[in-house]
Motif scaffolding. Sequence first.
Motif, mmCIF file in Angstrom:
data_model
loop_
_atom_site.group_PDB
_atom_site.id
_atom_site.type_symbol
_atom_site.label_atom_id
_atom_site.label_comp_id
_atom_site.label_asym_id
_atom_site.label_seq_id
_atom_site.Cartn_x
_atom_site.Cartn_y
_atom_site.Cartn_z
ATOM 1 N N ALA A 94 -4.897 -3.377 -7.150
ATOM 2 C CA ALA A 94 -4.739 -2.884 -8.520
ATOM 3 C C ALA A 94 -3.467 -3.464 -9.144
ATOM 4 O O ALA A 94 -3.508 -4.043 -10.242
ATOM 5 C CB ALA A 94 -4.697 -1.360 -8.529
ATOM 6 N N GLU B 187 6.819 -4.378 -4.452
ATOM 7 C CA GLU B 187 5.912 -4.154 -3.314
ATOM 8 C C GLU B 187 6.754 -3.931 -2.063
ATOM 9 O O GLU B 187 7.617 -4.735 -1.733
ATOM 10 C CB GLU B 187 4.987 -5.371 -3.155
ATOM 11 C CG GLU B 187 4.225 -5.451 -1.848
ATOM 12 C CD GLU B 187 3.415 -4.201 -1.488
ATOM 13 O OE1 GLU B 187 2.728 -3.661 -2.369
ATOM 14 O OE2 GLU B 187 3.509 -3.760 -0.329
ATOM 15 N N LYS C 123 -4.248 -3.640 6.576
ATOM 16 C CA LYS C 123 -4.249 -2.329 5.920
ATOM 17 C C LYS C 123 -5.480 -1.559 6.350
ATOM 18 O O LYS C 123 -6.497 -2.170 6.701
ATOM 19 C CB LYS C 123 -4.306 -2.511 4.394
ATOM 20 C CG LYS C 123 -3.019 -3.012 3.784
ATOM 21 C CD LYS C 123 -3.125 -3.050 2.276
ATOM 22 C CE LYS C 123 -1.776 -3.382 1.646
ATOM 23 N NZ LYS C 123 -1.855 -3.505 0.191
ATOM 24 N N GLY D 115 -12.167 -0.838 5.127
ATOM 25 C CA GLY D 115 -13.376 -1.401 5.730
ATOM 26 C C GLY D 115 -13.568 -2.869 5.386
ATOM 27 O O GLY D 115 -14.342 -3.578 6.014
ATOM 28 N N PHE E 150 -15.061 -4.334 2.914
ATOM 29 C CA PHE E 150 -16.328 -4.710 2.303
ATOM 30 C C PHE E 150 -16.044 -4.984 0.831
ATOM 31 O O PHE E 150 -15.481 -4.129 0.136
ATOM 32 C CB PHE E 150 -17.313 -3.545 2.453
ATOM 33 C CG PHE E 150 -18.622 -3.731 1.753
ATOM 34 C CD1 PHE E 150 -19.677 -4.377 2.394
ATOM 35 C CD2 PHE E 150 -18.823 -3.243 0.467
ATOM 36 C CE1 PHE E 150 -20.904 -4.541 1.751
ATOM 37 C CE2 PHE E 150 -20.042 -3.398 -0.174
ATOM 38 C CZ PHE E 150 -21.086 -4.045 0.470
ATOM 39 N N ARG F 123 -7.850 -7.500 4.456
ATOM 40 C CA ARG F 123 -6.898 -7.181 3.393
ATOM 41 C C ARG F 123 -5.625 -7.988 3.563
ATOM 42 O O ARG F 123 -4.917 -8.239 2.604
ATOM 43 C CB ARG F 123 -6.604 -5.677 3.409
ATOM 44 C CG ARG F 123 -7.790 -4.830 3.003
ATOM 45 C CD ARG F 123 -8.127 -5.007 1.539
ATOM 46 N NE ARG F 123 -7.020 -4.618 0.703
ATOM 47 C CZ ARG F 123 -6.768 -3.381 0.299
ATOM 48 N NH1 ARG F 123 -7.579 -2.421 0.639
ATOM 49 N NH2 ARG F 123 -5.731 -3.109 -0.475
ATOM 50 N N VAL G 9 9.973 1.559 -3.902
ATOM 51 C CA VAL G 9 10.401 2.467 -4.966
ATOM 52 C C VAL G 9 10.471 3.871 -4.373
ATOM 53 O O VAL G 9 9.519 4.343 -3.760
ATOM 54 C CB VAL G 9 9.418 2.423 -6.165
ATOM 55 C CG1 VAL G 9 9.751 3.514 -7.174
ATOM 56 C CG2 VAL G 9 9.446 1.051 -6.825
ATOM 57 N N ASP H 107 -6.255 3.473 -6.576
ATOM 58 C CA ASP H 107 -6.377 4.760 -5.877
ATOM 59 C C ASP H 107 -5.480 5.834 -6.478
ATOM 60 O O ASP H 107 -5.611 7.000 -6.130
ATOM 61 C CB ASP H 107 -6.005 4.584 -4.393
ATOM 62 C CG ASP H 107 -7.200 4.133 -3.561
ATOM 63 O OD1 ASP H 107 -8.240 3.781 -4.151
ATOM 64 O OD2 ASP H 107 -7.093 4.140 -2.320
ATOM 65 N N ILE I 230 -12.096 -1.153 -3.837
ATOM 66 C CA ILE I 230 -11.379 -2.348 -4.311
ATOM 67 C C ILE I 230 -11.907 -2.739 -5.698
ATOM 68 O O ILE I 230 -11.149 -3.130 -6.583
ATOM 69 C CB ILE I 230 -11.510 -3.503 -3.294
ATOM 70 C CG1 ILE I 230 -10.860 -3.089 -1.967
ATOM 71 C CG2 ILE I 230 -10.869 -4.789 -3.826
ATOM 72 C CD1 ILE I 230 -11.123 -4.041 -0.810
HETATM 73 C C1 LIG Z 1 -10.787 4.175 5.651
HETATM 74 C C2 LIG Z 1 -10.943 3.419 4.369
HETATM 75 C C3 LIG Z 1 -11.895 2.421 4.270
HETATM 76 C C4 LIG Z 1 -12.072 1.744 3.056
HETATM 77 N N1 LIG Z 1 -12.995 0.738 2.992
HETATM 78 C C5 LIG Z 1 -13.198 0.094 1.826
HETATM 79 C C6 LIG Z 1 -14.125 -0.985 1.745
HETATM 80 O O1 LIG Z 1 -14.758 -1.360 2.729
HETATM 81 N N2 LIG Z 1 -14.300 -1.596 0.535
HETATM 82 C C7 LIG Z 1 -13.619 -1.187 -0.576
HETATM 83 O O2 LIG Z 1 -13.853 -1.752 -1.653
HETATM 84 N N3 LIG Z 1 -12.710 -0.203 -0.527
HETATM 85 C C8 LIG Z 1 -12.473 0.435 0.646
HETATM 86 N N4 LIG Z 1 -11.520 1.411 0.719
HETATM 87 C C9 LIG Z 1 -10.751 1.751 -0.478
HETATM 88 C C10 LIG Z 1 -9.671 0.713 -0.774
HETATM 89 O O3 LIG Z 1 -8.883 0.496 0.379
HETATM 90 C C11 LIG Z 1 -8.778 1.207 -1.918
HETATM 91 O O4 LIG Z 1 -9.573 1.735 -2.932
HETATM 92 C C12 LIG Z 1 -7.923 0.063 -2.482
HETATM 93 O O5 LIG Z 1 -7.079 -0.434 -1.480
HETATM 94 C C13 LIG Z 1 -7.098 0.558 -3.654
HETATM 95 O O6 LIG Z 1 -6.238 -0.464 -4.074
HETATM 96 P P1 LIG Z 1 -4.813 -0.092 -4.702
HETATM 97 O O7 LIG Z 1 -4.214 -1.359 -5.156
HETATM 98 O O8 LIG Z 1 -4.977 1.032 -5.653
HETATM 99 O O9 LIG Z 1 -3.974 0.532 -3.488
HETATM 100 P P2 LIG Z 1 -3.499 -0.104 -2.063
HETATM 101 O O10 LIG Z 1 -4.460 -1.087 -1.591
HETATM 102 O O11 LIG Z 1 -3.225 1.094 -1.206
HETATM 103 O O12 LIG Z 1 -2.160 -0.831 -2.426
HETATM 104 C C14 LIG Z 1 -1.005 -0.127 -2.771
HETATM 105 C C15 LIG Z 1 0.202 -1.019 -2.556
HETATM 106 O O13 LIG Z 1 1.361 -0.335 -2.978
HETATM 107 C C16 LIG Z 1 2.413 -0.542 -2.032
HETATM 108 N N5 LIG Z 1 3.285 0.616 -2.142
HETATM 109 C C17 LIG Z 1 2.982 1.897 -1.828
HETATM 110 N N6 LIG Z 1 4.013 2.688 -2.088
HETATM 111 C C18 LIG Z 1 5.008 1.899 -2.567
HETATM 112 C C19 LIG Z 1 6.322 2.153 -3.012
HETATM 113 N N7 LIG Z 1 6.834 3.393 -3.039
HETATM 114 N N8 LIG Z 1 7.074 1.111 -3.438
HETATM 115 C C20 LIG Z 1 6.569 -0.160 -3.439
HETATM 116 N N9 LIG Z 1 5.334 -0.450 -3.015
HETATM 117 C C21 LIG Z 1 4.544 0.575 -2.598
HETATM 118 C C22 LIG Z 1 1.691 -0.644 -0.698
HETATM 119 O O14 LIG Z 1 2.461 -1.361 0.245
HETATM 120 C C23 LIG Z 1 0.413 -1.381 -1.085
HETATM 121 O O15 LIG Z 1 0.542 -2.785 -0.963
HETATM 122 C C24 LIG Z 1 -11.300 2.100 1.927
HETATM 123 C C25 LIG Z 1 -10.331 3.100 2.035
HETATM 124 C C26 LIG Z 1 -10.136 3.755 3.237
HETATM 125 C C27 LIG Z 1 -9.078 4.825 3.326
#
Ligand SMILES: Cc1cc2nc3c(=O)[nH]c(=O)nc-3n(C[C@H](O)[C@H](O)[C@H](O)COP(=O)(O)OP(=O)(O)OC[C@H]3O[C@@H](n4cnc5c(N)ncnc54)[C@H](O)[C@@H]3O)c2cc1C
Length: 392
Positions: A32, A51, A59, A62, A64, A113, A137, A295, A308
Amino acid sequence: MAGKALRGACEVMPSVSSHFRTDALVIGGGPAGAALAIHLARRGRSVEVVEKSTTAHHKVCGEFLSREAIAYLDELGLNIRAQGAVAVHGVRLAARNLIAECELPFPALSLTRRALDEALLTLAARAGAMVLRGRRVQSLQAAAPGWVASLADGGTRCAPAAFLATGKYDLAGHRRPSGRQNDLIALKMYFRVTPQQECSLRGWVELIFFRGGYAGLQLAENGEVNLCLLVRRKTFKSCRNQWRLLLEHLLGASDHLARRLEGAQPLLPKPLALSSIPYGLLIARPQSGLWRLGDQAAVIPSFSGDGISIALHSAHVAAEIYANGGAEMQLTGRLNAELKSPVHLAAAVSRLLVAAPGLAQMARLWPPLLRLLAAGTRIPPAALLKELRGLL
Ligand SMILES: Cc1cc2nc3c(=O)[nH]c(=O)nc-3n(C[C@H](O)[C@H](O)[C@H](O)COP(=O)(O)OP(=O)(O)OC[C@H]3O[C@@H](n4cnc5c(N)ncnc54)[C@H](O)[C@@H]3O)c2cc1C
Protein backbone atom coordinates in the motif's frame (compact mmCIF):
# COMPACT_ATOMS: atom_id res chain seq x y z
CA MET A 1 2.10 28.68 17.15
CA ALA A 2 1.56 25.27 15.68
CA GLY A 3 3.63 26.23 12.65
CA LYS A 4 6.49 27.24 14.97
CA ALA A 5 6.21 23.98 16.91
CA LEU A 6 6.31 22.08 13.64
CA ARG A 7 9.35 23.93 12.42
CA GLY A 8 11.13 23.17 15.65
CA ALA A 9 10.15 19.51 15.56
CA CYS A 10 11.25 18.70 12.06
CA GLU A 11 14.64 17.42 11.04
CA VAL A 12 14.04 18.85 7.62
CA MET A 13 14.40 22.59 7.37
CA PRO A 14 11.36 24.26 5.82
CA SER A 15 11.68 25.79 2.39
CA VAL A 16 11.16 29.53 1.97
CA SER A 17 7.69 29.14 0.47
CA SER A 18 6.32 26.61 2.95
CA HIS A 19 6.82 25.02 6.34
CA PHE A 20 7.31 21.71 4.60
CA ARG A 21 9.78 20.31 2.17
CA THR A 22 7.69 17.17 1.72
CA ASP A 23 4.09 17.07 0.51
CA ALA A 24 3.25 13.61 1.78
CA LEU A 25 4.58 11.40 4.54
CA VAL A 26 3.88 7.70 4.01
CA ILE A 27 4.36 5.49 7.07
CA GLY A 28 5.07 1.90 6.04
CA GLY A 29 6.56 0.68 2.77
CA GLY A 30 4.50 -2.47 2.12
CA PRO A 31 2.40 -2.79 -1.06
CA ALA A 32 0.00 0.00 0.00
CA GLY A 33 2.65 2.53 1.07
CA ALA A 34 5.06 1.82 -1.78
CA ALA A 35 2.31 1.93 -4.44
CA LEU A 36 0.98 5.22 -3.06
CA ALA A 37 4.49 6.71 -3.12
CA ILE A 38 4.90 5.67 -6.77
CA HIS A 39 1.56 7.25 -7.75
CA LEU A 40 2.23 10.50 -5.89
CA ALA A 41 5.84 10.83 -7.06
CA ARG A 42 4.73 10.28 -10.66
CA ARG A 43 2.20 13.08 -10.17
CA GLY A 44 5.05 15.37 -9.20
CA ARG A 45 4.49 15.37 -5.44
CA SER A 46 7.39 15.14 -3.03
CA VAL A 47 6.94 12.00 -0.95
CA GLU A 48 8.79 10.39 1.92
CA VAL A 49 8.25 6.76 2.80
CA VAL A 50 9.41 5.63 6.24
CA GLU A 51 9.91 1.86 6.36
CA LYS A 52 11.15 0.11 9.47
CA SER A 53 12.85 -2.83 7.75
CA THR A 54 16.40 -2.30 6.57
CA THR A 55 16.43 -4.83 3.72
CA ALA A 56 14.27 -7.30 1.80
CA HIS A 57 12.77 -9.89 4.13
CA HIS A 58 10.05 -12.51 4.33
CA LYS A 59 6.61 -11.57 5.62
CA VAL A 60 3.64 -13.55 6.91
CA CYS A 61 1.54 -13.91 3.77
CA GLY A 62 0.18 -16.66 1.50
CA GLU A 63 1.71 -14.77 -1.48
CA PHE A 64 -1.19 -15.46 -3.80
CA LEU A 65 -1.51 -12.59 -6.27
CA SER A 66 -5.00 -12.32 -7.68
CA ARG A 67 -5.93 -10.99 -11.08
CA GLU A 68 -6.65 -7.53 -9.62
CA ALA A 69 -3.27 -7.39 -7.87
CA ILE A 70 -1.51 -8.39 -11.07
CA ALA A 71 -3.38 -5.72 -13.03
CA TYR A 72 -2.47 -3.03 -10.48
CA LEU A 73 1.18 -4.14 -10.56
CA ASP A 74 1.19 -4.14 -14.38
CA GLU A 75 -0.30 -0.68 -14.30
CA LEU A 76 2.52 0.49 -12.01
CA GLY A 77 4.97 -0.92 -14.53
CA LEU A 78 6.17 -3.81 -12.37
CA ASN A 79 6.65 -7.00 -14.33
CA ILE A 80 6.49 -9.63 -11.63
CA ARG A 81 6.73 -12.48 -14.11
CA ALA A 82 10.27 -11.25 -14.77
CA GLN A 83 10.91 -11.56 -11.02
CA GLY A 84 10.15 -15.28 -11.25
CA ALA A 85 6.47 -15.26 -10.22
CA VAL A 86 4.90 -18.69 -10.64
CA ALA A 87 1.57 -19.13 -12.44
CA VAL A 88 -1.42 -20.41 -10.43
CA HIS A 89 -4.39 -21.67 -12.42
CA GLY A 90 -6.44 -23.68 -9.95
CA VAL A 91 -7.51 -24.09 -6.34
CA ARG A 92 -7.74 -27.32 -4.39
CA LEU A 93 -9.57 -27.78 -1.13
CA ALA A 94 -8.47 -30.46 1.26
CA ALA A 95 -9.37 -31.52 4.76
CA ARG A 96 -8.23 -34.98 5.78
CA ASN A 97 -7.97 -35.75 2.06
CA LEU A 98 -8.59 -33.90 -1.18
CA ILE A 99 -12.16 -32.62 -1.34
CA ALA A 100 -12.46 -30.61 -4.52
CA GLU A 101 -10.47 -28.81 -7.14
CA CYS A 102 -11.44 -26.31 -9.77
CA GLU A 103 -9.87 -23.91 -12.20
CA LEU A 104 -9.71 -20.36 -10.89
CA PRO A 105 -12.04 -17.97 -12.71
CA PHE A 106 -8.96 -15.79 -13.36
CA PRO A 107 -5.20 -16.28 -13.81
CA ALA A 108 -3.13 -15.73 -10.67
CA LEU A 109 0.55 -15.65 -9.69
CA SER A 110 2.70 -16.46 -6.70
CA LEU A 111 5.73 -14.41 -5.66
CA THR A 112 7.44 -14.10 -2.29
CA ARG A 113 6.80 -10.89 -0.42
CA ARG A 114 10.56 -10.58 -0.02
CA ALA A 115 10.77 -10.08 -3.79
CA LEU A 116 7.50 -8.18 -4.32
CA ASP A 117 7.83 -5.59 -1.56
CA GLU A 118 11.44 -4.86 -2.44
CA ALA A 119 10.61 -4.42 -6.12
CA LEU A 120 7.84 -1.96 -5.21
CA LEU A 121 10.11 0.08 -2.92
CA THR A 122 12.81 0.18 -5.60
CA LEU A 123 10.20 1.44 -8.07
CA ALA A 124 9.07 4.09 -5.57
CA ALA A 125 12.64 5.37 -5.20
CA ARG A 126 13.05 5.34 -8.98
CA ALA A 127 9.85 7.35 -9.35
CA GLY A 128 11.41 10.03 -7.14
CA ALA A 129 10.10 9.18 -3.66
CA MET A 130 12.54 9.44 -0.76
CA VAL A 131 12.58 6.00 0.83
CA LEU A 132 13.95 5.91 4.37
CA ARG A 133 14.87 2.35 5.37
CA GLY A 134 15.51 0.96 8.82
CA ARG A 135 13.60 3.78 10.49
CA ARG A 136 10.53 3.06 12.62
CA VAL A 137 7.85 5.62 13.31
CA GLN A 138 7.06 5.54 17.01
CA SER A 139 4.29 8.11 17.14
CA LEU A 140 2.39 10.39 14.85
CA GLN A 141 0.81 13.61 15.98
CA ALA A 142 -1.42 16.16 14.33
CA ALA A 143 0.22 19.57 14.54
CA ALA A 144 -1.80 21.94 12.36
CA PRO A 145 -1.26 22.53 9.53
CA GLY A 146 0.21 19.01 9.24
CA TRP A 147 1.63 15.98 10.98
CA VAL A 148 4.79 15.21 12.92
CA ALA A 149 6.13 11.68 13.08
CA SER A 150 8.62 10.81 15.81
CA LEU A 151 11.03 8.05 14.89
CA ALA A 152 12.49 5.42 17.20
CA ASP A 153 16.01 6.74 16.48
CA GLY A 154 15.04 10.15 17.83
CA GLY A 155 14.47 11.81 14.47
CA THR A 156 11.29 13.47 13.27
CA ARG A 157 9.61 13.88 9.90
CA CYS A 158 6.78 16.19 9.05
CA ALA A 159 4.44 16.91 6.19
CA PRO A 160 1.05 18.49 5.55
CA ALA A 161 -0.44 15.07 4.69
CA ALA A 162 0.17 11.76 6.46
CA PHE A 163 -0.73 8.33 5.07
CA LEU A 164 -0.84 5.43 7.49
CA ALA A 165 0.22 2.23 5.70
CA THR A 166 1.73 0.22 8.54
CA GLY A 167 -0.37 -2.77 7.48
CA LYS A 168 -0.46 -5.53 10.03
CA TYR A 169 1.18 -3.37 12.70
CA ASP A 170 -0.71 -0.70 14.61
CA LEU A 171 0.91 2.57 15.50
CA ALA A 172 0.57 3.68 19.15
CA GLY A 173 -2.24 6.19 19.41
CA HIS A 174 -3.76 5.11 16.08
CA ARG A 175 -4.80 1.51 16.78
CA ARG A 176 -7.44 -0.06 14.62
CA PRO A 177 -10.62 -1.33 16.27
CA SER A 178 -11.31 -5.09 16.46
CA GLY A 179 -12.50 -6.94 13.39
CA ARG A 180 -15.21 -9.58 13.06
CA GLN A 181 -12.83 -12.49 13.65
CA ASN A 182 -10.08 -11.70 16.12
CA ASP A 183 -8.98 -15.02 17.61
CA LEU A 184 -6.61 -16.23 14.88
CA ILE A 185 -2.84 -16.14 14.80
CA ALA A 186 -0.79 -16.69 11.66
CA LEU A 187 2.35 -18.79 11.14
CA LYS A 188 4.40 -19.31 8.04
CA MET A 189 7.24 -21.59 6.97
CA TYR A 190 8.95 -22.28 3.64
CA PHE A 191 9.78 -25.85 2.71
CA ARG A 192 11.75 -27.59 -0.02
CA VAL A 193 9.52 -30.55 -0.96
CA THR A 194 10.31 -33.64 -3.04
CA PRO A 195 10.35 -33.20 -6.85
CA GLN A 196 7.19 -35.32 -7.09
CA GLN A 197 5.29 -33.12 -4.60
CA GLU A 198 6.60 -29.96 -6.25
CA CYS A 199 5.28 -31.24 -9.56
CA SER A 200 1.82 -32.00 -8.06
CA LEU A 201 1.66 -28.56 -6.49
CA ARG A 202 2.79 -26.58 -9.53
CA GLY A 203 -0.03 -24.36 -10.80
CA TRP A 204 -2.25 -24.85 -7.74
CA VAL A 205 -3.04 -23.09 -4.52
CA GLU A 206 -4.19 -25.56 -1.89
CA LEU A 207 -6.40 -24.65 1.06
CA ILE A 208 -6.30 -27.19 3.84
CA PHE A 209 -8.95 -27.09 6.54
CA PHE A 210 -8.65 -28.48 10.03
CA ARG A 211 -10.51 -27.89 13.30
CA GLY A 212 -9.40 -24.53 14.64
CA GLY A 213 -7.96 -23.11 11.43
CA TYR A 214 -6.85 -23.45 7.85
CA ALA A 215 -3.63 -23.40 5.86
CA GLY A 216 -2.57 -22.33 2.39
CA LEU A 217 0.09 -24.21 0.46
CA GLN A 218 1.62 -22.79 -2.68
CA LEU A 219 4.80 -22.86 -4.71
CA ALA A 220 6.75 -19.60 -4.99
CA GLU A 221 9.79 -18.73 -7.10
CA ASN A 222 12.95 -20.82 -6.70
CA GLY A 223 10.91 -23.93 -5.89
CA GLU A 224 10.16 -22.76 -2.35
CA VAL A 225 6.84 -23.99 -0.96
CA ASN A 226 4.99 -21.58 1.28
CA LEU A 227 2.89 -23.06 4.10
CA CYS A 228 0.97 -20.19 5.66
CA LEU A 229 -1.63 -21.03 8.25
CA LEU A 230 -4.16 -19.49 10.56
CA VAL A 231 -4.99 -21.13 13.80
CA ARG A 232 -7.17 -20.26 16.75
CA ARG A 233 -5.21 -19.06 19.74
CA LYS A 234 -6.66 -21.81 21.91
CA THR A 235 -5.68 -24.51 19.36
CA PHE A 236 -2.10 -23.20 19.36
CA LYS A 237 -2.18 -23.11 23.15
CA SER A 238 -3.26 -26.75 23.20
CA CYS A 239 0.01 -27.38 21.26
CA ARG A 240 1.84 -25.55 24.05
CA ASN A 241 2.39 -22.64 21.65
CA GLN A 242 5.05 -24.71 19.91
CA TRP A 243 5.44 -24.80 16.14
CA ARG A 244 6.70 -28.38 16.16
CA LEU A 245 3.66 -29.64 18.09
CA LEU A 246 1.27 -27.61 15.95
CA LEU A 247 2.80 -29.04 12.77
CA GLU A 248 2.46 -32.56 14.18
CA HIS A 249 -1.18 -31.78 14.96
CA LEU A 250 -1.78 -30.59 11.38
CA LEU A 251 -0.05 -33.56 9.82
CA GLY A 252 -2.19 -35.83 11.99
CA ALA A 253 -5.35 -33.96 10.95
CA SER A 254 -4.65 -33.93 7.20
CA ASP A 255 -3.34 -36.91 5.24
CA HIS A 256 -3.13 -34.59 2.26
CA LEU A 257 -0.75 -32.20 4.03
CA ALA A 258 1.21 -35.13 5.47
CA ARG A 259 1.76 -36.43 1.92
CA ARG A 260 2.83 -33.02 0.65
CA LEU A 261 5.35 -32.49 3.45
CA GLU A 262 6.76 -36.00 3.60
CA GLY A 263 10.56 -35.63 3.42
CA ALA A 264 10.23 -31.82 3.16
CA GLN A 265 13.03 -29.61 4.47
CA PRO A 266 12.10 -26.43 6.39
CA LEU A 267 13.94 -23.45 4.93
CA LEU A 268 13.69 -20.95 7.79
CA PRO A 269 15.25 -21.45 11.23
CA LYS A 270 11.83 -20.78 12.80
CA PRO A 271 8.39 -19.87 11.48
CA LEU A 272 7.30 -16.29 11.01
CA ALA A 273 4.37 -15.44 13.27
CA LEU A 274 1.74 -12.78 13.61
CA SER A 275 -1.01 -12.28 16.20
CA SER A 276 -3.89 -9.86 16.70
CA ILE A 277 -5.25 -9.85 13.16
CA PRO A 278 -8.56 -7.94 12.99
CA TYR A 279 -10.14 -9.95 10.16
CA GLY A 280 -13.27 -8.39 8.74
CA LEU A 281 -12.27 -4.88 9.83
CA LEU A 282 -13.35 -1.96 7.69
CA ILE A 283 -12.54 1.53 9.01
CA ALA A 284 -15.75 3.54 8.96
CA ARG A 285 -14.66 6.84 10.53
CA PRO A 286 -11.14 8.09 9.92
CA GLN A 287 -9.30 10.17 12.44
CA SER A 288 -9.59 13.64 11.08
CA GLY A 289 -6.94 14.31 8.46
CA LEU A 290 -5.14 10.94 8.61
CA TRP A 291 -5.32 8.83 5.46
CA ARG A 292 -5.47 5.08 6.09
CA LEU A 293 -4.78 2.53 3.39
CA GLY A 294 -4.09 -1.18 2.90
CA ASP A 295 -4.59 -3.30 6.01
CA GLN A 296 -4.94 -0.11 8.02
CA ALA A 297 -8.24 0.50 6.19
CA ALA A 298 -9.61 -3.00 5.54
CA VAL A 299 -8.59 -6.53 6.51
CA ILE A 300 -10.03 -9.30 4.37
CA PRO A 301 -9.61 -12.90 5.60
CA SER A 302 -6.60 -14.51 4.03
CA PHE A 303 -8.30 -17.39 2.20
CA SER A 304 -9.66 -14.84 -0.30
CA GLY A 305 -6.10 -14.00 -1.41
CA ASP A 306 -7.18 -10.41 -2.09
CA GLY A 307 -5.39 -8.42 0.66
CA ILE A 308 -2.59 -7.26 -1.62
CA SER A 309 -5.12 -6.24 -4.28
CA ILE A 310 -6.95 -4.18 -1.68
CA ALA A 311 -3.67 -2.58 -0.58
CA LEU A 312 -2.83 -1.62 -4.19
CA HIS A 313 -6.39 -0.52 -4.93
CA SER A 314 -6.54 1.70 -1.83
CA ALA A 315 -3.22 3.29 -2.83
CA HIS A 316 -4.50 4.05 -6.31
CA VAL A 317 -7.78 5.52 -5.03
CA ALA A 318 -6.01 7.53 -2.28
CA ALA A 319 -3.58 9.04 -4.81
CA GLU A 320 -6.43 10.00 -7.12
CA ILE A 321 -8.48 11.66 -4.38
CA TYR A 322 -5.45 13.41 -2.85
CA ALA A 323 -4.18 14.68 -6.21
CA ASN A 324 -7.62 16.12 -6.94
CA GLY A 325 -7.57 18.06 -3.67
CA GLY A 326 -9.97 15.69 -1.89
CA ALA A 327 -9.99 14.67 1.76
CA GLU A 328 -9.26 11.41 3.53
CA MET A 329 -12.96 11.01 4.38
CA GLN A 330 -13.64 10.46 0.70
CA LEU A 331 -11.17 7.58 0.65
CA THR A 332 -12.75 5.98 3.71
CA GLY A 333 -16.24 6.41 2.31
CA ARG A 334 -15.29 4.96 -1.04
CA LEU A 335 -13.41 1.97 0.38
CA ASN A 336 -16.30 1.28 2.72
CA ALA A 337 -18.85 1.26 -0.06
CA GLU A 338 -16.69 -0.88 -2.36
CA LEU A 339 -15.31 -3.38 0.14
CA LYS A 340 -18.12 -3.91 2.63
CA SER A 341 -19.65 -6.84 0.81
CA PRO A 342 -16.44 -8.85 0.03
CA VAL A 343 -14.82 -8.19 3.43
CA HIS A 344 -17.93 -9.09 5.43
CA LEU A 345 -18.74 -12.15 3.30
CA ALA A 346 -15.15 -13.40 3.62
CA ALA A 347 -15.24 -12.86 7.40
CA ALA A 348 -18.50 -14.84 7.73
CA VAL A 349 -17.14 -17.71 5.61
CA SER A 350 -13.83 -17.71 7.49
CA ARG A 351 -15.62 -17.98 10.86
CA LEU A 352 -17.76 -20.83 9.58
CA LEU A 353 -14.81 -22.76 8.16
CA VAL A 354 -12.71 -22.40 11.29
CA ALA A 355 -15.61 -23.61 13.47
CA ALA A 356 -16.75 -26.38 11.12
CA PRO A 357 -14.06 -27.34 8.57
CA GLY A 358 -16.33 -30.13 7.29
CA LEU A 359 -18.36 -27.40 5.56
CA ALA A 360 -15.62 -27.31 2.91
CA GLN A 361 -17.28 -30.53 1.68
CA MET A 362 -20.06 -28.38 0.26
CA ALA A 363 -17.67 -27.43 -2.53
CA ARG A 364 -17.72 -31.06 -3.67
CA LEU A 365 -21.48 -31.37 -3.36
CA TRP A 366 -22.07 -28.16 -5.30
CA PRO A 367 -19.03 -27.30 -7.49
CA PRO A 368 -20.15 -23.77 -8.58
CA LEU A 369 -19.77 -22.74 -4.93
CA LEU A 370 -16.00 -22.27 -5.21
CA ARG A 371 -16.28 -19.95 -8.17
CA LEU A 372 -19.08 -17.97 -6.53
CA LEU A 373 -17.03 -17.59 -3.36
CA ALA A 374 -13.95 -16.56 -5.31
CA ALA A 375 -15.98 -13.89 -7.11
CA GLY A 376 -17.81 -12.68 -3.99
CA THR A 377 -14.74 -12.21 -1.80
CA ARG A 378 -12.73 -9.81 -3.93
CA ILE A 379 -12.87 -6.18 -5.03
CA PRO A 380 -16.01 -5.90 -7.19
CA PRO A 381 -15.07 -5.31 -10.86
CA ALA A 382 -17.17 -2.13 -10.95
CA ALA A 383 -14.97 -0.65 -8.19
CA LEU A 384 -11.76 -1.15 -10.15
CA LEU A 385 -10.50 1.84 -12.01
CA LYS A 386 -11.61 2.10 -15.61
CA GLU A 387 -8.11 1.87 -17.05
CA LEU A 388 -7.55 -1.27 -15.00
CA ARG A 389 -10.66 -3.06 -16.17
CA GLY A 390 -9.07 -3.05 -19.62
CA LEU A 391 -6.12 -5.03 -18.25
CA LEU A 392 -8.27 -7.77 -16.66
C1 LIG B 1 -1.70 -15.26 7.18
C2 LIG B 1 -1.92 -14.28 6.07
C3 LIG B 1 -1.94 -14.71 4.76
C4 LIG B 1 -2.19 -13.80 3.72
N1 LIG B 1 -2.17 -14.25 2.43
C5 LIG B 1 -2.43 -13.40 1.43
C6 LIG B 1 -2.38 -13.83 0.07
O1 LIG B 1 -2.10 -14.99 -0.22
N2 LIG B 1 -2.67 -12.93 -0.91
C7 LIG B 1 -3.01 -11.64 -0.61
O2 LIG B 1 -3.30 -10.87 -1.54
N3 LIG B 1 -3.02 -11.18 0.65
C8 LIG B 1 -2.73 -12.02 1.67
N4 LIG B 1 -2.71 -11.56 2.96
C9 LIG B 1 -2.99 -10.15 3.22
C10 LIG B 1 -1.79 -9.26 2.87
O3 LIG B 1 -0.63 -9.75 3.51
C11 LIG B 1 -2.06 -7.83 3.33
O4 LIG B 1 -3.36 -7.47 2.98
C12 LIG B 1 -1.07 -6.85 2.69
O5 LIG B 1 0.24 -7.17 3.09
C13 LIG B 1 -1.40 -5.43 3.11
O6 LIG B 1 -0.41 -4.56 2.62
P1 LIG B 1 -0.03 -3.24 3.44
O7 LIG B 1 0.93 -2.50 2.61
O8 LIG B 1 -1.28 -2.59 3.91
O9 LIG B 1 0.67 -3.77 4.78
P2 LIG B 1 2.02 -4.65 5.02
O10 LIG B 1 2.24 -5.56 3.91
O11 LIG B 1 1.84 -5.23 6.39
O12 LIG B 1 3.15 -3.57 5.03
C14 LIG B 1 3.28 -2.64 6.07
C15 LIG B 1 4.70 -2.11 6.08
O13 LIG B 1 4.81 -1.12 7.07
C16 LIG B 1 6.04 -1.28 7.79
N5 LIG B 1 5.82 -0.72 9.11
C17 LIG B 1 4.97 -1.19 10.06
N6 LIG B 1 5.01 -0.40 11.13
C18 LIG B 1 5.91 0.58 10.87
C19 LIG B 1 6.37 1.69 11.60
N7 LIG B 1 5.91 1.97 12.83
N8 LIG B 1 7.30 2.49 11.04
C20 LIG B 1 7.78 2.24 9.78
N9 LIG B 1 7.37 1.19 9.05
C21 LIG B 1 6.43 0.37 9.58
C22 LIG B 1 6.26 -2.79 7.78
O14 LIG B 1 7.63 -3.10 7.95
C23 LIG B 1 5.74 -3.18 6.41
O15 LIG B 1 6.75 -3.17 5.42
C24 LIG B 1 -2.44 -12.44 4.02
C25 LIG B 1 -2.40 -12.00 5.35
C26 LIG B 1 -2.14 -12.90 6.37
C27 LIG B 1 -2.10 -12.39 7.79
